[in-house]
Design a protein around this motif. Structure first.
Motif, PDB file in Angstrom:
ATOM      1  N   ALA A 195      -7.126  -2.004   1.085  1.00  0.00           N
ATOM      2  CA  ALA A 195      -6.580  -0.650   1.227  1.00  0.00           C
ATOM      3  C   ALA A 195      -6.091  -0.114  -0.113  1.00  0.00           C
ATOM      4  O   ALA A 195      -6.275   1.075  -0.429  1.00  0.00           O
ATOM      5  CB  ALA A 195      -5.445  -0.646   2.247  1.00  0.00           C
ATOM      6  N   ALA A 196      -5.447  -0.956  -0.896  1.00  0.00           N
ATOM      7  CA  ALA A 196      -4.938  -0.517  -2.201  1.00  0.00           C
ATOM      8  C   ALA A 196      -6.078  -0.059  -3.104  1.00  0.00           C
ATOM      9  O   ALA A 196      -5.943   0.926  -3.846  1.00  0.00           O
ATOM     10  CB  ALA A 196      -4.150  -1.640  -2.857  1.00  0.00           C
ATOM     11  N   ILE A 197      -7.207  -0.754  -3.058  1.00  0.00           N
ATOM     12  CA  ILE A 197      -8.364  -0.342  -3.857  1.00  0.00           C
ATOM     13  C   ILE A 197      -8.901   0.992  -3.356  1.00  0.00           C
ATOM     14  O   ILE A 197      -9.275   1.870  -4.154  1.00  0.00           O
ATOM     15  CB  ILE A 197      -9.451  -1.431  -3.834  1.00  0.00           C
ATOM     16  N   TYR A 198      -8.938   1.171  -2.034  1.00  0.00           N
ATOM     17  CA  TYR A 198      -9.352   2.470  -1.497  1.00  0.00           C
ATOM     18  C   TYR A 198      -8.483   3.598  -2.055  1.00  0.00           C
ATOM     19  O   TYR A 198      -8.981   4.653  -2.448  1.00  0.00           O
ATOM     20  CB  TYR A 198      -9.241   2.468   0.030  1.00  0.00           C
ATOM     21  N   LEU A 199      -7.183   3.369  -2.097  1.00  0.00           N
ATOM     22  CA  LEU A 199      -6.289   4.419  -2.596  1.00  0.00           C
ATOM     23  C   LEU A 199      -6.482   4.661  -4.088  1.00  0.00           C
ATOM     24  O   LEU A 199      -6.402   5.807  -4.555  1.00  0.00           O
ATOM     25  CB  LEU A 199      -4.832   4.059  -2.306  1.00  0.00           C
ATOM     26  N   PHE A 222      -3.885   9.503   6.110  1.00  0.00           N
ATOM     27  CA  PHE A 222      -2.851   8.812   6.883  1.00  0.00           C
ATOM     28  C   PHE A 222      -1.563   8.651   6.072  1.00  0.00           C
ATOM     29  O   PHE A 222      -0.474   8.973   6.568  1.00  0.00           O
ATOM     30  CB  PHE A 222      -3.348   7.441   7.341  1.00  0.00           C
ATOM     31  N   VAL A 223      -1.668   8.158   4.855  1.00  0.00           N
ATOM     32  CA  VAL A 223      -0.446   7.947   4.065  1.00  0.00           C
ATOM     33  C   VAL A 223       0.207   9.276   3.696  1.00  0.00           C
ATOM     34  O   VAL A 223       1.429   9.357   3.533  1.00  0.00           O
ATOM     35  CB  VAL A 223      -0.693   7.063   2.817  1.00  0.00           C
ATOM     36  N   GLU A 224      -0.586  10.322   3.574  1.00  0.00           N
ATOM     37  CA  GLU A 224      -0.010  11.639   3.347  1.00  0.00           C
ATOM     38  C   GLU A 224       0.769  12.106   4.580  1.00  0.00           C
ATOM     39  O   GLU A 224       1.832  12.725   4.467  1.00  0.00           O
ATOM     40  CB  GLU A 224      -1.116  12.648   3.020  1.00  0.00           C
ATOM     41  N   GLN A 225       0.247  11.795   5.754  1.00  0.00           N
ATOM     42  CA  GLN A 225       0.973  12.142   6.974  1.00  0.00           C
ATOM     43  C   GLN A 225       2.285  11.387   7.040  1.00  0.00           C
ATOM     44  O   GLN A 225       3.327  11.955   7.394  1.00  0.00           O
ATOM     45  CB  GLN A 225       0.117  11.825   8.198  1.00  0.00           C
ATOM     46  N   VAL A 226       2.258  10.113   6.683  1.00  0.00           N
ATOM     47  CA  VAL A 226       3.488   9.327   6.644  1.00  0.00           C
ATOM     48  C   VAL A 226       4.470   9.945   5.660  1.00  0.00           C
ATOM     49  O   VAL A 226       5.673  10.068   5.929  1.00  0.00           O
ATOM     50  CB  VAL A 226       3.193   7.865   6.266  1.00  0.00           C
ATOM     51  N   ARG A 227       3.969  10.350   4.514  1.00  0.00           N
ATOM     52  CA  ARG A 227       4.834  10.913   3.471  1.00  0.00           C
ATOM     53  C   ARG A 227       5.520  12.194   3.946  1.00  0.00           C
ATOM     54  O   ARG A 227       6.705  12.409   3.661  1.00  0.00           O
ATOM     55  CB  ARG A 227       4.011  11.205   2.213  1.00  0.00           C
ATOM     56  N   THR A 228       4.795  13.030   4.634  1.00  0.00           N
ATOM     57  CA  THR A 228       5.359  14.326   5.019  1.00  0.00           C
ATOM     58  C   THR A 228       6.198  14.250   6.284  1.00  0.00           C
ATOM     59  O   THR A 228       7.174  15.006   6.438  1.00  0.00           O
ATOM     60  CB  THR A 228       4.231  15.351   5.222  1.00  0.00           C
ATOM     61  N   VAL A 229       5.830  13.325   7.178  1.00  0.00           N
ATOM     62  CA  VAL A 229       6.560  13.211   8.444  1.00  0.00           C
ATOM     63  C   VAL A 229       7.676  12.185   8.354  1.00  0.00           C
ATOM     64  O   VAL A 229       8.743  12.350   8.920  1.00  0.00           O
ATOM     65  CB  VAL A 229       5.590  12.855   9.595  1.00  0.00           C
ATOM     66  N   GLY A 230       7.424  11.100   7.601  1.00  0.00           N
ATOM     67  CA  GLY A 230       8.419  10.040   7.456  1.00  0.00           C
ATOM     68  C   GLY A 230       8.311   8.989   8.527  1.00  0.00           C
ATOM     69  O   GLY A 230       7.424   8.983   9.339  1.00  0.00           O
ATOM     70  N   VAL A 242       0.824  -1.213   0.000  1.00  0.00           N
ATOM     71  CA  VAL A 242       0.000   0.000   0.000  1.00  0.00           C
ATOM     72  C   VAL A 242       0.857   1.261   0.000  1.00  0.00           C
ATOM     73  O   VAL A 242       0.834   2.060  -0.938  1.00  0.00           O
ATOM     74  CB  VAL A 242      -0.948   0.017   1.229  1.00  0.00           C
ATOM     75  N   LEU A 243       1.621   1.438   1.057  1.00  0.00           N
ATOM     76  CA  LEU A 243       2.345   2.690   1.253  1.00  0.00           C
ATOM     77  C   LEU A 243       3.343   2.972   0.134  1.00  0.00           C
ATOM     78  O   LEU A 243       3.449   4.109  -0.349  1.00  0.00           O
ATOM     79  CB  LEU A 243       3.050   2.663   2.612  1.00  0.00           C
ATOM     80  N   ALA A 244       4.083   1.957  -0.295  1.00  0.00           N
ATOM     81  CA  ALA A 244       5.099   2.162  -1.336  1.00  0.00           C
ATOM     82  C   ALA A 244       4.481   2.712  -2.618  1.00  0.00           C
ATOM     83  O   ALA A 244       5.035   3.621  -3.249  1.00  0.00           O
ATOM     84  CB  ALA A 244       5.834   0.858  -1.624  1.00  0.00           C
ATOM     85  N   ASN A 245       3.324   2.172  -3.010  1.00  0.00           N
ATOM     86  CA  ASN A 245       2.675   2.668  -4.223  1.00  0.00           C
ATOM     87  C   ASN A 245       2.305   4.134  -4.088  1.00  0.00           C
ATOM     88  O   ASN A 245       2.502   4.930  -5.014  1.00  0.00           O
ATOM     89  CB  ASN A 245       1.425   1.837  -4.529  1.00  0.00           C
ATOM     90  N   HIS A 246       1.769   4.496  -2.935  1.00  0.00           N
ATOM     91  CA  HIS A 246       1.369   5.893  -2.747  1.00  0.00           C
ATOM     92  C   HIS A 246       2.579   6.824  -2.787  1.00  0.00           C
ATOM     93  O   HIS A 246       2.541   7.874  -3.438  1.00  0.00           O
ATOM     94  CB  HIS A 246       0.629   6.060  -1.424  1.00  0.00           C
TER      95      HIS A 246
END
Length: 304
Positions: A190-194, A296-304, A115-119
């Motif tokens: 989750a991947a389908i949601y994204l 959530f994944v955007e938060q991960v992306r910006t915060v790390g 999930v996260l890697a694709n985003h």
């Protein structure tokens, strides 16, 4: 010429699909995002089909690794080593015998890779896509969670807050095979949601679809499973590929290539089941969950 960036192309259906894309579309320059040590054999094989193949050493379970790889591809496009980006295929996927595998960043590895890697990659490259462009994310019909789609082998997804399902021990009895498989089916939901959320945000002419290859035994996805499961996956389940219940790796790879190349027509946001666009599960259409996962994944992306 145009660039296709692909993960999960060093083995299984991804490797077959990559070869088919290169044969069928000579204008494609394929960029493989894969670990160098595991990708060399595939690189050699694919370069025998076309010289337009580049391997970028990538650890999809590492946020820093993904960023570093994306920056390398960005530089190659800027410097004219790669043509315009018109396609992305997020085909990499992992499945474990528990829900305890953890990335260096503290996320459960199934979620991180599936999930996260694709985003993170799509966010890194979104400014590079030149219409018409297609983005494909490989998912799984295990997200339906019923016997018809899982044969009782994979438990149904168990959705909860994204910050929960992204972490180790998110599911009951996390050290068990059932928990590992629940993490897998949940990651595919989750991947389908994204995909749905991305479809609402991408510009016109840049389409994104989710793709289900069906049951494809013997591809290596079960390589982390126990000896009994590995035996069944390698020697018993492949016999189902002569029935409508399963696909051979060669057949599934050809169909994946057709989806990547846009030969399988489907509007943006669609779920492609092998050769046609069909509805995904009822549970997979939930705009509240889709937005929460995006945040959530955007938060991960910006915060790390």
């Amino acid at each position: 010429m145009h660039t296709l960036i692909m993960t999960g192309a060093t083995r299984g259906i991804g490797r077959v699909a990559a070869a088919n894309v290169l044969r069928d579309d000579p204008d494609t320059h394929l960029v493989l995002l894969a670990r160098k040590e595991s990708g060399q054999d595939a690189l050699d094989e694919l370069r025998a089909v076309s010289g337009n193949v580049t391997l970028v050493d990538t650890d999809l379970a590492s946020i820093d690794g993904i960023r570093s790889s994306a920056e390398a591809v960005d530089r190659m496009i800027d410097e004219g080593e790669l043509p315009a980006l018109r396609a992305f295929a997020g085909n990499a996927g992992v499945q474990f015998v528990d829900a305890l595998h953890t990335t260096p960043d503290g996320y459960e590895t199934t979620f991180a890779v599936n999930v996260l890697a694709n985003h993170l990659l799509l966010r890194a490259f979104e400014h590079r896509f030149r219409a018409p462009a297609r983005i494909l994310i490989t998912v799984s019909d295990t997200h339906f969670g019923d016997f018809r789609h899982t044969f009782g082998i994979v438990p149904a997804p168990r959705w909860s807050a994204p910050e929960t399902v992204a972490r180790p021990s998110a599911f009951p009895r996390p050290a068990t095979v059932a928990a590992g498989r629940t993490a897998y089916s949940t990651s595919k939901l989750a991947a389908i949601y994204l995909v749905h959320e991305w479809a609402r945000r991408l510009p016109e002419g840049v389409d994104i679809v989710s793709y289900n290859p069906g049951l494809v035994p013997g591809t290596g996805l079960a390589r982390a499973a126990g000896p009994v499961d590995r035996f069944l996956n390698r020697w018993v389940l492949p016999g189902l590929s002569v029935t409508p219940m399963a696909e051979s790796a060669s057949a599934a790879g050809r169909k994946l290539a057709d989806a990547v190349l846009g030969r399988t027509t489907a509007p943006s946001g669609s779920y492609i089941d092998r050769t046609r666009a069909v509805p995904s599960s009822d549970e997979s259409y939930d705009t509240t969950r889709e937005r929460a996962l995006w945040d959530f994944v955007e938060q991960v992306r910006t915060v790390g």
